[in-house]
Design a protein around this motif. Structure first.
Motif, PDB file in Angstrom:
ATOM      1  N   MET A 180       0.844  -1.189   0.000  1.00 42.17           N
ATOM      2  CA  MET A 180       0.000   0.000   0.000  1.00 42.17           C
ATOM      3  C   MET A 180       0.881   1.242   0.000  1.00 42.17           C
ATOM      4  SD  MET A 180      -2.939  -1.150   2.751  1.00 42.17           S
ATOM      5  CE  MET A 180      -4.011   0.215   2.308  1.00 42.17           C
ATOM      6  N   LYS A 181       0.492   2.220  -0.795  1.00 41.96           N
ATOM      7  CA  LYS A 181       1.304   3.416  -0.942  1.00 41.96           C
ATOM      8  C   LYS A 181       0.724   4.580  -0.143  1.00 41.96           C
ATOM      9  CE  LYS A 181       3.535   6.325  -4.443  1.00 41.96           C
ATOM     10  NZ  LYS A 181       3.734   6.570  -5.888  1.00 41.96           N
ATOM     11  N   VAL A 182       1.622   5.335   0.485  1.00 46.19           N
ATOM     12  CA  VAL A 182       1.236   6.509   1.246  1.00 46.19           C
ATOM     13  C   VAL A 182       2.083   7.680   0.756  1.00 46.19           C
ATOM     14  CG1 VAL A 182       0.991   7.527   3.538  1.00 46.19           C
ATOM     15  CG2 VAL A 182       0.791   5.051   3.258  1.00 46.19           C
ATOM     16  N   VAL A 183       1.453   8.794   0.457  1.00 43.41           N
ATOM     17  CA  VAL A 183       2.178   9.986   0.022  1.00 43.41           C
ATOM     18  C   VAL A 183       2.207  10.989   1.165  1.00 43.41           C
ATOM     19  CG1 VAL A 183       2.265  11.889  -1.634  1.00 43.41           C
ATOM     20  CG2 VAL A 183       1.507   9.623  -2.380  1.00 43.41           C
ATOM     21  N   ALA A 184       3.401  11.477   1.481  1.00 44.68           N
ATOM     22  CA  ALA A 184       3.562  12.451   2.561  1.00 44.68           C
ATOM     23  C   ALA A 184       4.479  13.580   2.104  1.00 44.68           C
ATOM     24  CB  ALA A 184       4.128  11.770   3.805  1.00 44.68           C
ATOM     25  N   PHE A 185       4.504  14.636   2.900  1.00 41.68           N
ATOM     26  CA  PHE A 185       5.343  15.797   2.600  1.00 41.68           C
ATOM     27  C   PHE A 185       6.101  16.195   3.853  1.00 41.68           C
ATOM     28  CE2 PHE A 185       1.363  15.810   0.290  1.00 41.68           C
ATOM     29  CZ  PHE A 185       1.772  15.903  -1.040  1.00 41.68           C
ATOM     30  N   LYS A 186       7.339  16.614   3.690  1.00 47.59           N
ATOM     31  CA  LYS A 186       8.106  17.087   4.835  1.00 47.59           C
ATOM     32  C   LYS A 186       7.486  18.393   5.334  1.00 47.59           C
ATOM     33  CE  LYS A 186      12.629  15.089   3.760  1.00 47.59           C
ATOM     34  NZ  LYS A 186      14.054  15.394   3.473  1.00 47.59           N
ATOM     35  N   ARG A 187       7.487  18.551   6.638  1.00 46.00           N
ATOM     36  CA  ARG A 187       7.004  19.808   7.210  1.00 46.00           C
ATOM     37  C   ARG A 187       8.085  20.383   8.108  1.00 46.00           C
ATOM     38  NH1 ARG A 187       4.605  18.885  12.564  1.00 46.00           N
ATOM     39  NH2 ARG A 187       4.536  16.652  12.988  1.00 46.00           N
ATOM     40  N   GLU A 188       8.263  21.676   7.992  1.00 45.71           N
ATOM     41  CA  GLU A 188       9.316  22.345   8.752  1.00 45.71           C
ATOM     42  C   GLU A 188       8.784  22.922  10.059  1.00 45.71           C
ATOM     43  OE1 GLU A 188      12.317  21.991   7.736  1.00 45.71           O
ATOM     44  OE2 GLU A 188      11.755  21.121   5.805  1.00 45.71           O
TER      45      GLU A 188
ATOM     46  N   ASP B 182       4.521   1.559   1.506  1.00 44.06           N
ATOM     47  CA  ASP B 182       5.487   2.313   0.697  1.00 44.06           C
ATOM     48  C   ASP B 182       5.172   3.796   0.860  1.00 44.06           C
ATOM     49  OD1 ASP B 182       6.779   0.045  -0.337  1.00 44.06           O
ATOM     50  OD2 ASP B 182       5.243  -0.196  -1.873  1.00 44.06           O
ATOM     51  N   MET B 183       6.006   4.482   1.635  1.00 44.00           N
ATOM     52  CA  MET B 183       5.768   5.905   1.860  1.00 44.00           C
ATOM     53  C   MET B 183       6.646   6.743   0.944  1.00 44.00           C
ATOM     54  SD  MET B 183       5.767   8.186   5.318  1.00 44.00           S
ATOM     55  CE  MET B 183       4.110   7.626   5.732  1.00 44.00           C
ATOM     56  N   GLU B 184       6.003   7.601   0.175  1.00 48.29           N
ATOM     57  CA  GLU B 184       6.728   8.470  -0.755  1.00 48.29           C
ATOM     58  C   GLU B 184       6.806   9.885  -0.190  1.00 48.29           C
ATOM     59  OE1 GLU B 184       5.847  10.603  -4.985  1.00 48.29           O
ATOM     60  OE2 GLU B 184       5.411   8.449  -4.878  1.00 48.29           O
TER      61      GLU B 184
ATOM     62  N   VAL C 138      10.834  10.209  -3.176  1.00 50.16           N
ATOM     63  CA  VAL C 138      11.639   9.079  -2.682  1.00 50.16           C
ATOM     64  C   VAL C 138      10.738   8.165  -1.857  1.00 50.16           C
ATOM     65  CG1 VAL C 138      13.613   8.366  -1.295  1.00 50.16           C
ATOM     66  CG2 VAL C 138      13.719  10.485  -2.629  1.00 50.16           C
ATOM     67  N   THR C 139      10.761   6.865  -2.181  1.00 51.41           N
ATOM     68  CA  THR C 139       9.904   5.900  -1.485  1.00 51.41           C
ATOM     69  C   THR C 139      10.714   5.056  -0.509  1.00 51.41           C
ATOM     70  OG1 THR C 139       8.417   5.765  -3.394  1.00 51.41           O
ATOM     71  CG2 THR C 139       8.296   3.979  -1.799  1.00 51.41           C
ATOM     72  N   GLN C 140      10.163   4.840   0.654  1.00 47.87           N
ATOM     73  CA  GLN C 140      10.809   3.993   1.662  1.00 47.87           C
ATOM     74  C   GLN C 140       9.747   3.146   2.360  1.00 47.87           C
ATOM     75  OE1 GLN C 140      12.269   6.257   5.169  1.00 47.87           O
ATOM     76  NE2 GLN C 140      11.362   8.054   4.174  1.00 47.87           N
ATOM     77  N   PRO C 141      10.123   1.927   2.788  1.00 48.87           N
ATOM     78  CA  PRO C 141       9.160   1.055   3.486  1.00 48.87           C
ATOM     79  C   PRO C 141       9.001   1.473   4.938  1.00 48.87           C
ATOM     80  CG  PRO C 141      11.268  -0.065   3.256  1.00 48.87           C
ATOM     81  CD  PRO C 141      11.411   1.242   2.547  1.00 48.87           C
ATOM     82  N   VAL C 142       7.751   1.524   5.395  1.00 46.03           N
ATOM     83  CA  VAL C 142       7.466   1.910   6.777  1.00 46.03           C
ATOM     84  C   VAL C 142       6.326   1.060   7.322  1.00 46.03           C
ATOM     85  CG1 VAL C 142       8.194   4.303   6.389  1.00 46.03           C
ATOM     86  CG2 VAL C 142       5.780   3.686   6.140  1.00 46.03           C
ATOM     87  N   LEU C 143       6.160   1.106   8.623  1.00 44.19           N
ATOM     88  CA  LEU C 143       5.022   0.489   9.310  1.00 44.19           C
ATOM     89  C   LEU C 143       4.290   1.558  10.093  1.00 44.19           C
ATOM     90  CD1 LEU C 143       6.664  -2.725  10.858  1.00 44.19           C
ATOM     91  CD2 LEU C 143       4.995  -2.690   8.999  1.00 44.19           C
TER      92      LEU C 143
END
Length: 205
Positions: free
Chosen positions: A1-9, A61-63, A67-72
């Motif tokens: 399953m894919k999750v899209v996120a954004f960095k926050r400052e 799969d978090m993007e 850039v995608t990386q595996p997470v739980l």
């Protein structure tokens, strides 16, 4: 399953409130050799994903920024009475390191068990999930508990479950009970109902 996120400052209570007001949910990714990263996720997408059982027990799969990386998913907080996700925590996954996670139990074949068919018993689920330890590649979406041979008075324990290959139950030294079988008071079993009634005694002449 894919999750899209954004960095926050921006961080802090005020920044998180503004983020939620804009339809996003604050979160964090931690673990591994990298430093924790604060993130923002689309609230509606996350809210609906949390309703899916697999989202809680699958490698995601978090993007982030392409850039995608595996997470739980490790934790999340909901508002006390609103349908609002307040925060979500994710942990990075190493393919060669075992993960410790709770996995849902799916109970099947209760209706064909001797306990239910012959005695109209009730099977109560004491636990709906168990903790497991395994490599990320072996992580099951759920674990099936076959109740087809359960008898009246029997309890089903973790040791009775057939676990997928490479998966170990974490029981902390206890053989935990996950289901119990009982006949409700006043319930007549199929065997008793089928038994011939005793002949009435003939009165004396």
């Amino acid at each position: 399953m894919k999750v899209v996120a954004f960095k926050r400052e921006l961080q802090g209570t005020g920044a998180s409130r503004r983020l939620r007001n804009s339809g996003q949910t604050p979160g964090i990714i931690y673990g591994g050799s990298e430093a924790p990263v604060t993130i923002a996720l689309d609230h509606n997408a996350l809210f609906h994903a949390l309703k899916k059982e697999a989202f809680h027990s699958s490698v995601l799969d978090m993007e982030i920024d392409g850039v995608t990386q595996p997470v739980l998913l490790r934790d999340f907080q909901m508002h006390a009475y609103k349908q609002l996700v307040l925060h979500a925590d994710f942990q990075r996954v190493d393919a060669n390191t075992k993960v410790h996670l709770k996995v849902a139990l799916h109970f099947v074949n209760a209706e064909v068990s001797p306990a239910v068919k012959l005695h109209a018993a009730t099977i109560s689920h004491v636990a709906n999930e168990i903790e497991v330890l395994c490599l990320p590649s072996a992580l099951p979406e759920f674990i099936t508990v076959d109740l087809s041979n359960v008898e009246v008075g029997q309890s089903v324990h973790v040791s009775d479950i057939k676990l997928p290959e490479g998966v170990t139950a974490v029981t902390h030294g206890k053989n935990l009970t996950i289901a119990t079988v009982s006949v409700p008071a006043g319930q007549v079993s199929a065997e008793a109902a089928a038994a011939p009634a005793p002949e009435a005694k003939k009165g004396k002449k």
